[in-house]
Design a protein around this motif. Structure first.
Motif, PDB file in Angstrom:
ATOM      1  N   ILE B 122     -13.943   2.394  -3.012  1.00 32.54           N
ATOM      2  CA  ILE B 122     -14.751   3.554  -3.417  1.00 32.54           C
ATOM      3  C   ILE B 122     -13.829   4.689  -3.839  1.00 32.54           C
ATOM      4  CG2 ILE B 122     -16.377   5.286  -2.597  1.00 32.54           C
ATOM      5  CD1 ILE B 122     -17.503   3.060  -0.768  1.00 32.54           C
ATOM      6  N   ARG B 123     -12.763   4.866  -3.074  1.00 32.97           N
ATOM      7  CA  ARG B 123     -11.769   5.864  -3.446  1.00 32.97           C
ATOM      8  C   ARG B 123     -10.723   5.213  -4.351  1.00 32.97           C
ATOM      9  NH1 ARG B 123     -13.542   9.831  -2.255  1.00 32.97           N
ATOM     10  NH2 ARG B 123     -14.538  10.439  -0.347  1.00 32.97           N
ATOM     11  N   ALA B 124     -11.173   4.485  -5.333  1.00 35.67           N
ATOM     12  CA  ALA B 124     -10.234   3.749  -6.181  1.00 35.67           C
ATOM     13  C   ALA B 124      -9.235   4.715  -6.810  1.00 35.67           C
ATOM     14  CB  ALA B 124     -10.988   3.013  -7.272  1.00 35.67           C
ATOM     15  N   GLY B 125      -8.017   4.253  -6.917  1.00 36.39           N
ATOM     16  CA  GLY B 125      -6.989   5.091  -7.507  1.00 36.39           C
ATOM     17  C   GLY B 125      -5.632   4.555  -7.119  1.00 36.39           C
ATOM     18  N   ARG B 126      -4.626   5.190  -7.636  1.00 36.88           N
ATOM     19  CA  ARG B 126      -3.286   4.670  -7.432  1.00 36.88           C
ATOM     20  C   ARG B 126      -2.909   4.655  -5.952  1.00 36.88           C
ATOM     21  NH1 ARG B 126       0.418   5.265 -12.487  1.00 36.88           N
ATOM     22  NH2 ARG B 126      -1.362   4.065 -13.172  1.00 36.88           N
ATOM     23  N   PHE B 127      -3.278   5.744  -5.221  1.00 34.21           N
ATOM     24  CA  PHE B 127      -2.832   5.827  -3.833  1.00 34.21           C
ATOM     25  C   PHE B 127      -3.444   4.726  -2.984  1.00 34.21           C
ATOM     26  CE2 PHE B 127      -3.650   7.216   0.521  1.00 34.21           C
ATOM     27  CZ  PHE B 127      -2.346   7.291   0.958  1.00 34.21           C
ATOM     28  N   SER B 128      -4.769   4.540  -3.118  1.00 34.45           N
ATOM     29  CA  SER B 128      -5.404   3.552  -2.243  1.00 34.45           C
ATOM     30  C   SER B 128      -4.960   2.146  -2.621  1.00 34.45           C
ATOM     31  CB  SER B 128      -6.924   3.681  -2.298  1.00 34.45           C
ATOM     32  OG  SER B 128      -7.387   3.393  -3.588  1.00 34.45           O
ATOM     33  N   THR B 133      -1.937  -2.512  -0.822  1.00 33.77           N
ATOM     34  CA  THR B 133      -0.898  -3.455  -1.235  1.00 33.77           C
ATOM     35  C   THR B 133       0.241  -3.464  -0.223  1.00 33.77           C
ATOM     36  OG1 THR B 133      -1.453  -2.995  -3.519  1.00 33.77           O
ATOM     37  CG2 THR B 133       0.615  -4.110  -3.132  1.00 33.77           C
ATOM     38  N   VAL B 134       0.681  -2.272   0.176  1.00 37.20           N
ATOM     39  CA  VAL B 134       1.779  -2.202   1.142  1.00 37.20           C
ATOM     40  C   VAL B 134       1.370  -2.845   2.462  1.00 37.20           C
ATOM     41  CG1 VAL B 134       3.103  -0.596   2.563  1.00 37.20           C
ATOM     42  CG2 VAL B 134       2.921  -0.222   0.112  1.00 37.20           C
ATOM     43  N   LEU B 135       0.165  -2.520   2.937  1.00 34.34           N
ATOM     44  CA  LEU B 135      -0.307  -3.118   4.194  1.00 34.34           C
ATOM     45  C   LEU B 135      -0.338  -4.639   4.085  1.00 34.34           C
ATOM     46  CD1 LEU B 135      -3.251  -0.891   5.416  1.00 34.34           C
ATOM     47  CD2 LEU B 135      -1.064  -1.287   6.531  1.00 34.34           C
ATOM     48  N   ALA B 136      -0.842  -5.125   2.963  1.00 36.36           N
ATOM     49  CA  ALA B 136      -0.963  -6.568   2.786  1.00 36.36           C
ATOM     50  C   ALA B 136       0.415  -7.213   2.752  1.00 36.36           C
ATOM     51  CB  ALA B 136      -1.728  -6.886   1.503  1.00 36.36           C
ATOM     52  N   LEU B 137       1.345  -6.604   2.036  1.00 34.80           N
ATOM     53  CA  LEU B 137       2.673  -7.204   1.906  1.00 34.80           C
ATOM     54  C   LEU B 137       3.414  -7.185   3.239  1.00 34.80           C
ATOM     55  CD1 LEU B 137       3.701  -5.877  -1.583  1.00 34.80           C
ATOM     56  CD2 LEU B 137       3.282  -8.235  -0.927  1.00 34.80           C
ATOM     57  N   ILE B 138       3.274  -6.085   3.988  1.00 34.06           N
ATOM     58  CA  ILE B 138       3.919  -6.059   5.302  1.00 34.06           C
ATOM     59  C   ILE B 138       3.302  -7.133   6.190  1.00 34.06           C
ATOM     60  CG2 ILE B 138       4.170  -4.693   7.402  1.00 34.06           C
ATOM     61  CD1 ILE B 138       4.594  -2.264   5.664  1.00 34.06           C
ATOM     62  N   GLY B 139       1.980  -7.253   6.114  1.00 35.11           N
ATOM     63  CA  GLY B 139       1.298  -8.262   6.925  1.00 35.11           C
ATOM     64  C   GLY B 139       1.806  -9.665   6.662  1.00 35.11           C
ATOM     65  N   GLY B 195      -4.317  -6.242   6.079  1.00 39.95           N
ATOM     66  CA  GLY B 195      -3.922  -5.807   4.742  1.00 39.95           C
ATOM     67  C   GLY B 195      -4.418  -6.757   3.674  1.00 39.95           C
ATOM     68  N   VAL B 196      -4.246  -8.055   3.917  1.00 38.21           N
ATOM     69  CA  VAL B 196      -4.672  -9.049   2.931  1.00 38.21           C
ATOM     70  C   VAL B 196      -6.174  -8.954   2.693  1.00 38.21           C
ATOM     71  CG1 VAL B 196      -4.851 -11.500   2.450  1.00 38.21           C
ATOM     72  CG2 VAL B 196      -2.794 -10.593   3.513  1.00 38.21           C
TER      73      VAL B 196
ATOM     74  N   LEU C 320      12.978  -7.976   5.983  1.00 36.84           N
ATOM     75  CA  LEU C 320      13.455  -7.377   4.739  1.00 36.84           C
ATOM     76  C   LEU C 320      13.522  -8.421   3.617  1.00 36.84           C
ATOM     77  CD1 LEU C 320      14.213  -4.464   4.354  1.00 36.84           C
ATOM     78  CD2 LEU C 320      16.623  -5.108   4.499  1.00 36.84           C
ATOM     79  N   THR C 321      14.072  -9.577   3.948  1.00 37.34           N
ATOM     80  CA  THR C 321      14.205 -10.642   2.950  1.00 37.34           C
ATOM     81  C   THR C 321      12.836 -11.105   2.458  1.00 37.34           C
ATOM     82  OG1 THR C 321      16.123 -11.370   4.192  1.00 37.34           O
ATOM     83  CG2 THR C 321      15.304 -12.858   2.501  1.00 37.34           C
ATOM     84  N   VAL C 322      11.957 -11.389   3.419  1.00 38.19           N
ATOM     85  CA  VAL C 322      10.640 -11.915   3.054  1.00 38.19           C
ATOM     86  C   VAL C 322       9.847 -10.855   2.283  1.00 38.19           C
ATOM     87  CG1 VAL C 322       8.484 -12.822   3.963  1.00 38.19           C
ATOM     88  CG2 VAL C 322      10.633 -13.511   4.978  1.00 38.19           C
ATOM     89  N   LEU C 323       9.983  -9.600   2.733  1.00 36.97           N
ATOM     90  CA  LEU C 323       9.284  -8.514   2.041  1.00 36.97           C
ATOM     91  C   LEU C 323       9.786  -8.389   0.604  1.00 36.97           C
ATOM     92  CD1 LEU C 323       7.178  -6.314   2.609  1.00 36.97           C
ATOM     93  CD2 LEU C 323       9.059  -4.743   3.070  1.00 36.97           C
ATOM     94  N   ALA C 324      11.109  -8.467   0.451  1.00 37.93           N
ATOM     95  CA  ALA C 324      11.684  -8.371  -0.896  1.00 37.93           C
ATOM     96  C   ALA C 324      11.099  -9.448  -1.796  1.00 37.93           C
ATOM     97  CB  ALA C 324      13.199  -8.496  -0.829  1.00 37.93           C
ATOM     98  N   LEU C 325      11.043 -10.678  -1.275  1.00 37.65           N
ATOM     99  CA  LEU C 325      10.510 -11.781  -2.076  1.00 37.65           C
ATOM    100  C   LEU C 325       9.032 -11.584  -2.380  1.00 37.65           C
ATOM    101  CD1 LEU C 325      12.331 -14.720  -0.341  1.00 37.65           C
ATOM    102  CD2 LEU C 325      12.406 -14.222  -2.786  1.00 37.65           C
ATOM    103  N   ASN C 326       8.291 -11.106  -1.379  1.00 40.12           N
ATOM    104  CA  ASN C 326       6.857 -10.934  -1.587  1.00 40.12           C
ATOM    105  C   ASN C 326       6.559  -9.837  -2.604  1.00 40.12           C
ATOM    106  OD1 ASN C 326       5.507 -12.928  -0.115  1.00 40.12           O
ATOM    107  ND2 ASN C 326       5.811 -11.829   1.804  1.00 40.12           N
ATOM    108  N   VAL C 327       7.262  -8.717  -2.485  1.00 36.53           N
ATOM    109  CA  VAL C 327       7.011  -7.624  -3.426  1.00 36.53           C
ATOM    110  C   VAL C 327       7.404  -8.057  -4.835  1.00 36.53           C
ATOM    111  CG1 VAL C 327       7.599  -5.268  -4.079  1.00 36.53           C
ATOM    112  CG2 VAL C 327       7.326  -5.856  -1.673  1.00 36.53           C
ATOM    113  N   PHE C 328       8.565  -8.707  -4.935  1.00 38.72           N
ATOM    114  CA  PHE C 328       8.997  -9.186  -6.249  1.00 38.72           C
ATOM    115  C   PHE C 328       8.007 -10.212  -6.802  1.00 38.72           C
ATOM    116  CE2 PHE C 328      11.645 -12.116  -8.836  1.00 38.72           C
ATOM    117  CZ  PHE C 328      11.932 -11.238  -9.861  1.00 38.72           C
ATOM    118  N   GLY C 329       7.623 -11.149  -5.924  1.00 38.98           N
ATOM    119  CA  GLY C 329       6.683 -12.187  -6.346  1.00 38.98           C
ATOM    120  C   GLY C 329       5.353 -11.600  -6.782  1.00 38.98           C
TER     121      GLY C 329
END
Lengths: 349, 316, 346
Positions: B122-128, B133-139, B195-196, C320-329
């Motif tokens: 709903i709050r679509a935009g670059r920040f959200s 994306t960051v939450l998902a990637l860290i997850g 995140g995913v 760090l390694t896995v994150l790097a690969l995931n972000v790049f991927g």
């Protein structure tokens, strides 16, 4: 015919533009028209001409952070361009309803069709479930759906395309709107079904006395049903008038081109269907002056300044166009053996 | 719908049979060396190995071996030769704990993921977009056992906010103790998915907002709230619900192993992990086959639920 | 995308025609590289993390240099040594068995483990193993998946039925469960299939296992891609010119699978590294004393209360390694196929 009936919709100098990554798109540029009760106005143009954007702007469906609006579109006393979200919600479906192009995708696949119509009725009127159901069944019957009581519980994918468009029409009629917008209602359908749907629209117009805006790219479709026609090109109305005026005394070369590309049953079929050479212009960087200039074989220096939409034919106040040539020279340029075309004699190139 | 269910159940039985064959192959045919030696575990005597060879019929043809193995697994008298315990009993003891972990975590990641996904859509935009994306990637980049070990040590042991691992039976210690013991494991396991899920839901919602029927719903004069809930959210949730069912199965058969071990929850996963550490084959074999069976069952249920949710599926 | 409100898009598409053509070209899989590279170049985060991955690989390759500098090997114990930190002598491992924490100097830069081994040196050698296993396993996955997916998609019929059904059975096993099951069964005796023979404790066992486990995730999309490619004109044309199945597969299909493989590869490596860590953590992967991030974590977690650096250091390196690969991927996927939905499980 509709001169003396109530004025429903008065659109003046409507402009719509969208900010995109590529630049500002001027999708609708200075569009003005009127719609009276019981009248069918056909808005005709190629895809990209701004006719759908105009229609959807009247419904408030083009509102987005990227869109800018200008001008006014008065539905009775309410200006649809500046109306608040709640005001707009109140008149949608209730006073101005819309039938969309593709009945395959316009209905929610997960809800039963009857419920989808009831949902609309109950958004505007305080009706019990049972009463709403009866009302919807009656509506479905009215738009020609057999076994309406069973079909009420059908899912959209269980119905054919023509059937779904009938459901959409029933939905649009359910709150008895004063204005009905049909956006290419037959484009996605088979030819035989197209005729049936048009017939249905015509009949409903007479019965409900609603004003109908029929958006289409096919001038042939509107000959029979439309009272008035507005021809749009690259965001602007280039010509508007009664159906007779447009068909028998067209003023704008673009209209000539459109008329020339209709196949006529009363004449021998040409070897090659005439079409307008070239492509519609970019709406991000439109050509200076007349938008049709780059494709027009009759263009000259005067076409480099922006042409006004106004009555140019003597005695015909409702017949307006945006071509600066004199009506006399137009008559000369457009016709050969009574056949209208972009260039006299038909086929160009 | 009835025919669909029957067809789906029949297919499930076929896959289960194939799963049992593959498991048998993994443990008894593919590896090099004496299968009886492997069954016996690390510290075994030649006498034990000879007894196992006879009992499991490792001198008989392969299909007899398969039948003997399946009979042992499903009759419930499979024995761990490393510590002489009944494998199926051990598994059954662990099941409630494993489910408590998986269900709690699944509810958390589903509700948090859905809420966050809807909010950012709903709050679509670059920040959200960046946020989910960051939450998902860290997850997806964090090993659950690492996150779990750190959380358990720092939040549990050092700060004393939570119990330092272990499982508390509701019957013995009450509901509150149970919840206190489960909160960290639930959230650690859920972190991997939140995140995913929010990312998937966000993109589903944004896709659905573009759908024609949403435009129709607006044209009907419905309130924005009704449009979002009845038309956008419901249609966007269907793929998420499917995903959820599948991931729930994967967590039961995968992520829970590591999470249970780190938090000492003593469920099936930890039993599995400890058996792996001992190279104790019978429990590993039994958990593998039961785990895969459960996932096949769950996939079937998900398919049926999906068909119930989406009327278009039933026809095909 | 260009316009937030989609309802106006149909009417605008002719105006924005160029992009439509680019998308059509991308869908055909031809000439789509240039816009993809441009999109990737605009994605700063993906580029930075991609570069980070190559820095990490370079560090792993430089492991012997650091070992020389620290004057030790990944396996050498310094249990009874003392070193000077900030001018004071300190034991590498105290009498209570507590290893020294990071000294931030040449020797024991990142501290020692309970056997008195240099953590920094082991971390770099561990990186070699983790990266080698991750990358090799992913190559195995790609080779097997391309083989199975292409056969199934090209020949269809019975070949497809057998391959697809087998993959479906493998699909029933979560990656970790299947990996551990194979790890346990192969731990003692190793593997002998025809000429291929691997001993029980070898690190090629986990490599092969991880390679096999992820085949399903790639073989399915490849099969789908081949199914659609084989109907394309250029394949028809090759067939009409009398090209045999092998020719078509190698010279017509394979080049067009490149984008699918490229999208999956970084994500495959990331997941392979994670799975290696999990397998080793459980004792079914790399066998000690061989260092890998997974074995280091397994040893570290036990000592979390006395020597937290043993858990934090390899863990951070892994993340760090896995994150790097995931972000790049993620960036590669967005660049090549903005609408794709690639997802691997944990």
């Amino acid at each position: 015919m509709a001169r003396h009936s109530e004025l429903l919709l008065d659109v003046r100098d409507l402009r719509v533009c969208f900010a995109t990554e590529e630049g500002i798109v001027q999708a609708v540029d200075e569009v003005s028209f009127k719609l009276h009760a019981g009248e069918v106005l056909a808005v005709v143009g190629e895809s990209g001409s701004g006719k759908s954007v105009t229609a959807m702007t009247l419904m408030g469906l083009t509102r987005s952070p990227n869109a800018r609006f200008d001008g006014s579109a008065k539905l009775r006393d309410l200006d649809l361009v500046t109306a608040g979200d709640d005001e707009l919600r109140g008149v949608r479906a209730e006073q101005i309803a819309m039938i969309f192009q593709d009945p395959m995708t316009a209905l929610n696949p997960l809800h039963r069709i009857g419920r989808q119509i009831v949902e609309q009725i109950q958004a505007h009127r305080d009706v019990s479930d049972g009463a709403a159901r009866d009302q919807v069944v009656a509506l479905l019957e009215r738009v020609g759906i057999a076994r309406a009581r069973e079909r009420y519980d059908a899912f959209p994918h269980e119905l054919s395309g023509g059937m779904r468009q009938r459901v959409m029409i029933a939905m649009a009629l359910s709150c008895e709107p004063a204005v009905l917008i049909a956006d290419e209602p037959t484009t996605a359908l088979d030819v035989t079904i197209q005729a049936q749907i048009l017939e249905l629209l015509k009949e409903l117009r007479t019965r409900t006395n609603a004003g109908v805006i029929l958006v289409t790219h096919d001038l042939g479709v509107v000959a029979e049903i439309a009272d008035r026609i507005a021809v749009m090109y690259a965001g602007r109305i280039v010509e508007q008038g009664t159906t007779d005026e447009i068909f028998y005394n067209p003023q704008h070369p673009y209209t000539w081109g459109l008329l020339g590309s209709i196949t006529r049953v009363d004449r021998p079929r040409p070897d090659r269907l005439p079409s307008i050479p070239g492509l519609p212009p970019s709406l991000i960087r439109p050509p200076r002056g007349c938008h049709f200039r780059p494709r027009c074989p009759h263009a000259h220096d005067a076409c480099l300044s922006r042409p006004e939409l106004r009555a140019r034919v003597a005695g015909a106040t409702g017949h307006e166009d945006r071509c600066v040539m004199s009506p006399e020279s137009k008559r000369e340029l457009r016709e050969a053996d009574g056949q209208i075309g972009l260039v006299a004699g038909g086929v160009t190139q | 719908m009835g025919r669909f269910v029957v067809r789906r159940l029949a297919a499930m039985l076929v896959v289960m049979f194939a799963v049992s064959v593959l498991t048998f192959l993994i443990f008894n045919v593919i590896p090099n060396g004496d299968p009886a030696d492997r069954m016996a575990g690390r510290n075994s005597t030649p006498v034990q190995i000879a007894a196992i060879e006879k009992e499991w019929g490792f001198d008989k043809p392969v299909y007899t071996q398969y039948l003997t193995t399946m009979e042992k697994v499903f009759s419930g008298d499979l024995i761990s030769y490393a510590n002489q315990t009944n494998v199926v009993e051990e598994i059954v003891r662990g099941i409630p704990r494993t489910f408590a972990l998986a269900i709690g975590a699944a509810l958390i990641w589903f509700s948090l993921g859905t809420a966050l996904g809807l909010y950012t859509a709903i709050r679509a935009g670059r920040f959200s977009d960046t946020l989910v994306t960051v939450l998902a990637l860290i997850g997806v980049s964090m090993p659950v056992f690492w996150l779990g070990a750190l959380a358990s040590y720092y939040l549990g042991f050092k700060l004393g906010l939570f119990p330092n691992g272990g499982y508390a039976e509701i019957g013995e210690h009450g509901l509150w103790e149970w919840v206190k013991h489960m909160i960290l494991p639930w959230f650690v396991l859920a972190t991997l998915f939140v995140g995913v899920y929010s990312r998937v839901l966000r993109s589903n919602v944004l896709d659905t907002l573009n759908d024609d029927y949403v435009r129709t719903a607006r044209a009907k004069g419905l309130s924005e709230r009704r449009v979002m809930i009845h038309h956008v959210l419901r249609n966007s949730l269907i793929p998420i619900v499917t995903l959820w069912g599948l991931d729930f199965g994967l967590v039961l058969g995968g992520g829970a192993i590591l999470t249970e071990t780190v938090f000492d929850l003593q469920g099936v996963g930890q039993y599995f992990a400890e058996s792996v550490d001992q190279l104790d084959v019978p429990p590993v074999l039994a958990v593998t086959i039961f785990g895969a069976f459960f996932i096949v069952l769950l996939n079937t249920i998900v398919d049926i639920v999906y068909a119930a949710l989406d009327p278009r599926i039933r026809l095909s | 995308m260009s316009i937030a409100d989609p309802s106006v898009q149909p009417d605008l598409s002719p105006v924005l025609g160029d992009r439509g053509r680019a998308e059509a070209a991308a869908a055909a899989g031809i000439g789509a590289w240039a816009p993809a590279v441009r999109r990737l170049r605009r994605n700063k985060a993906a580029l930075i993390f991609g570069a980070l991955f190559f820095v990490l690989v370079a560090l792993a390759l430089a492991a012997p240099l650091w070992a020389q500098l620290a004057d030790t090997t990944p396996a050498r114990n310094h249990l009874s040594d003392t070193i000077v930190v900030d001018g004071r002598p300190e034991q590498v491992v105290t009498l209570d068995g507590v290893p020294i924490s990071p000294t931030w100097q040449r020797k024991f830069f990142l501290g020692a483990d309970s056997n008195g081994r240099d953590v920094a040196v082991r971390l770099l050698y561990g990186a070699r193993n983790s990266l080698l296993i991750g990358i090799t396993a992913s190559i195995i996955t790609v080779l097997l998946a391309v083989l199975l997916g292409t056969l199934a998609g090209y020949f269809r019929g019975w070949t497809d039925a057998i391959i697809s059904r087998s993959l479906e059975v493998m699909w029933a096993f979560p990656a970790l469960l299947l990996g551990v099951a194979l790890g346990v069964s192969l731990a003692l005796g190793g593997l002998r299939i025809g000429p291929l023979e691997i001993e029980g404790g070898s690190k090629w066992i986990p490599t092969l296992i991880i390679g096999v486990v992820y085949v399903v995730y790639l073989a399915r999309p490849i099969r789908g891609r081949v199914l659609s490619l084989r109907e394309k004109e250029f394949v028809e044309a090759a067939r009409a010119q009398g090209a045999g199945p092998l020719r078509i597969m190698f010279s017509e299909l394979l080049p067009n699978l490149a984008s699918t493989i490229l999208v999956f590869f970084p994500l495959l490596v990331a997941n392979a590294i994670l799975l290696e860590a999990a397998l080793s953590f459980l004792g079914a992967g790399v066998q000690p004393p061989e260092p890998s991030w997974g074995t280091m974590l397994a040893e570290g977690v036990v000592l979390l209360s006395t020597a937290p650096h043993l858990t934090i250091v390899p863990g951070l390196m892994l993340v760090l390694t896995v994150l790097a690969l995931n972000v790049f991927g993620d960036g590669v996927r967005d660049a090549l196929d903005p609408r794709a939905k690639v997802r691997l499980e944990h």
